[in-house]
Write an enzyme that holds these catalytic residues in place. Sequence first.
Site, PDB file in Angstrom:
ATOM      1  N   HIS A 122      -8.354  -6.275   4.985  1.00 27.51           N
ATOM      2  CA  HIS A 122      -7.977  -5.452   6.119  1.00 27.51           C
ATOM      3  C   HIS A 122      -9.273  -5.041   6.790  1.00 27.51           C
ATOM      4  CE1 HIS A 122      -3.570  -4.092   5.221  1.00 27.51           C
ATOM      5  NE2 HIS A 122      -3.702  -5.375   5.443  1.00 27.51           N
TER       6      HIS A 122
ATOM      7  N   GLU B 124      -2.968  -3.207  -2.476  1.00 25.36           N
ATOM      8  CA  GLU B 124      -4.088  -2.604  -1.742  1.00 25.36           C
ATOM      9  C   GLU B 124      -4.428  -1.221  -2.288  1.00 25.36           C
ATOM     10  OE1 GLU B 124      -5.139  -1.127   2.836  1.00 25.36           O
ATOM     11  OE2 GLU B 124      -3.237  -2.139   2.385  1.00 25.36           O
TER      12      GLU B 124
ATOM     13  N   HIS C 208     -11.298   1.865   2.809  1.00 26.28           N
ATOM     14  CA  HIS C 208     -10.665   2.481   1.646  1.00 26.28           C
ATOM     15  C   HIS C 208     -11.610   2.735   0.480  1.00 26.28           C
ATOM     16  CE1 HIS C 208      -6.178   1.540   2.636  1.00 26.28           C
ATOM     17  NE2 HIS C 208      -6.819   2.143   3.622  1.00 26.28           N
TER      18      HIS C 208
ATOM     19  N   ASP D 255      -6.721  -3.913  10.710  1.00 28.12           N
ATOM     20  CA  ASP D 255      -6.011  -2.658  10.444  1.00 28.12           C
ATOM     21  C   ASP D 255      -6.758  -1.512  11.116  1.00 28.12           C
ATOM     22  OD1 ASP D 255      -4.446  -0.625   9.549  1.00 28.12           O
ATOM     23  OD2 ASP D 255      -4.930  -0.838   7.431  1.00 28.12           O
TER      24      ASP D 255
ATOM     25  N   ASP E 108     -10.022   4.139  10.712  1.00 28.66           N
ATOM     26  CA  ASP E 108      -9.422   2.960  11.336  1.00 28.66           C
ATOM     27  C   ASP E 108      -9.781   2.797  12.804  1.00 28.66           C
ATOM     28  OD1 ASP E 108      -7.829   1.810   9.111  1.00 28.66           O
ATOM     29  OD2 ASP E 108      -6.860   3.763   9.158  1.00 28.66           O
TER      30      ASP E 108
ATOM     31  N   ASP F 133     -11.653   6.869   6.257  1.00 33.32           N
ATOM     32  CA  ASP F 133     -10.739   5.798   6.648  1.00 33.32           C
ATOM     33  C   ASP F 133     -10.063   6.144   7.964  1.00 33.32           C
ATOM     34  OD1 ASP F 133      -9.076   3.591   6.662  1.00 33.32           O
ATOM     35  OD2 ASP F 133      -7.560   4.568   5.426  1.00 33.32           O
TER      36      ASP F 133
ATOM     37  N   LYS G  88      -6.937   2.432  -2.468  1.00 37.59           N
ATOM     38  CA  LYS G  88      -7.538   3.413  -1.570  1.00 37.59           C
ATOM     39  C   LYS G  88      -8.309   4.425  -2.410  1.00 37.59           C
ATOM     40  CE  LYS G  88      -6.610   6.074   2.582  1.00 37.59           C
ATOM     41  NZ  LYS G  88      -5.735   6.117   3.754  1.00 37.59           N
TER      42      LYS G  88
ATOM     43  N   ASP H 128      -9.627  -3.170   1.879  1.00 35.52           N
ATOM     44  CA  ASP H 128      -9.625  -2.571   3.213  1.00 35.52           C
ATOM     45  C   ASP H 128     -10.997  -1.953   3.469  1.00 35.52           C
ATOM     46  OD1 ASP H 128      -9.345  -0.357   5.212  1.00 35.52           O
ATOM     47  OD2 ASP H 128      -7.264  -1.043   5.265  1.00 35.52           O
TER      48      ASP H 128
ATOM     49  N   TRP I 192       0.863  -1.185   0.000  1.00 33.62           N
ATOM     50  CA  TRP I 192       0.000   0.000   0.000  1.00 33.62           C
ATOM     51  C   TRP I 192       0.892   1.225   0.000  1.00 33.62           C
ATOM     52  CZ3 TRP I 192      -0.080   4.127   3.373  1.00 33.62           C
ATOM     53  CH2 TRP I 192      -1.070   5.075   3.119  1.00 33.62           C
TER      54      TRP I 192
END
Length: 419
Positions: free
Chosen positions: A286, A226, A262, A326, A296, A294, A228, A259, A185
Amino acid sequence: MDKSVLDGYVHAKELYAKHGIDVDAVLEKLAQIKISIHCWQGDDVQGFLFRDKSLSGGIAVTGSYPGRASTPSELRQDLDQALSLIPGKHKINLHAIYADTEEQVELNELEPKHFERWVEWAKEQGLGLDFNPTCFSHPKADDGFTLSHSDESVRKFWIEHGIASRKIGEYFGKELGQPCVTNFWLPDGYKDTPVDRLAPRQRLQASLDEIFAAPVDSRYNIDAVESKLFGIGSESYVVGSHEFYLGYAIKNGKALCLDSGHFHPTEVISNKISSVLMYVDQLLLHVSRPVRWDSDHVVTMDDELLDIARELVRGDFLGRTHIGLDFFDGSINHVAAWVIGTRNTIKALLRAMLEPIDQLREAELNKDYTTRLALFEELKSYPYGAVWDYYCATAGVPVREAWLDQVKSYEQDVLLKRV
């Protein structure tokens, strides 16, 4: 084992058996699933290579909860504590900046020897290791570009780092007897609208091709890419978009990473899993919890987590999917965050496995949508919690919230005594 836990399990087994579900077999299968627990929750993504470098590249951690790890040994100590409260044997996901070495070494000069202590510890604990190149929080990434940089010398640095990372992943896989997923990523993109969207993607493609051309044994290292949608500093354009990496993964036989945070705030990755796995051999997840973007957050038992688990189970995708976490929340106890997120992820998989999939699928094929809806709703109140309690008890980890007492004691005895 507490008698109430055993009695609850026996009752739950009887109820699920009426739908043809062998709960004992479900727990045996659940015990084989490995969750890749991300190391960077334990120290707020600081790492150990460049301790005086602040976070950049779209990475942000909020909160200043005391006791975060500041050395590799502290981080491993905290992971040991978290793992003692989580059922099953799992993996730990490392970023390149978590090298355990006294050498002053650059990212493109990293070698397996810089992670030997991690491997020794993983062997002792019976764990696997995954890996990630660190393409952020570095002077050569400060302008927002790495593998797609217009400066050839900068691209060369990051290409060398990518090649080094895959060799480290191969080393992990050989030493630990289970493949390492090495995930790429990068934050490359523009804050404002670009004129040329194509050229950076052409440079990224060429860089990735050069990285993946380096010989690495696929028995030990699995390459993943990955995407985004946007990030801090790349709000208008991200080079490595979903479409870019989906095409790259299909064309080049790489695993695709989805993810949870993302994509657009109204998108979910659960709805993408079955489509993606029609065209790529392996998937990396993820699992996170985005809040508006994003951000997290720690994984909770929300609808999307359950839907991700259901898709994996219903499609029989678990054998082709690598599940990683993640999130990085600096506002709560760092060890508790791991425990909450990992236990929830495993629990969601258990709930999915306790569904009578064949019965529900038959109703759907017969267009008996009434039965499908009725069963699906009634199953929500079935005693999966009793099955989870039994699973934790037989795995030798605390049942229900009893783990919190151990985390609080660890906080007083260890975390709060750190400088």
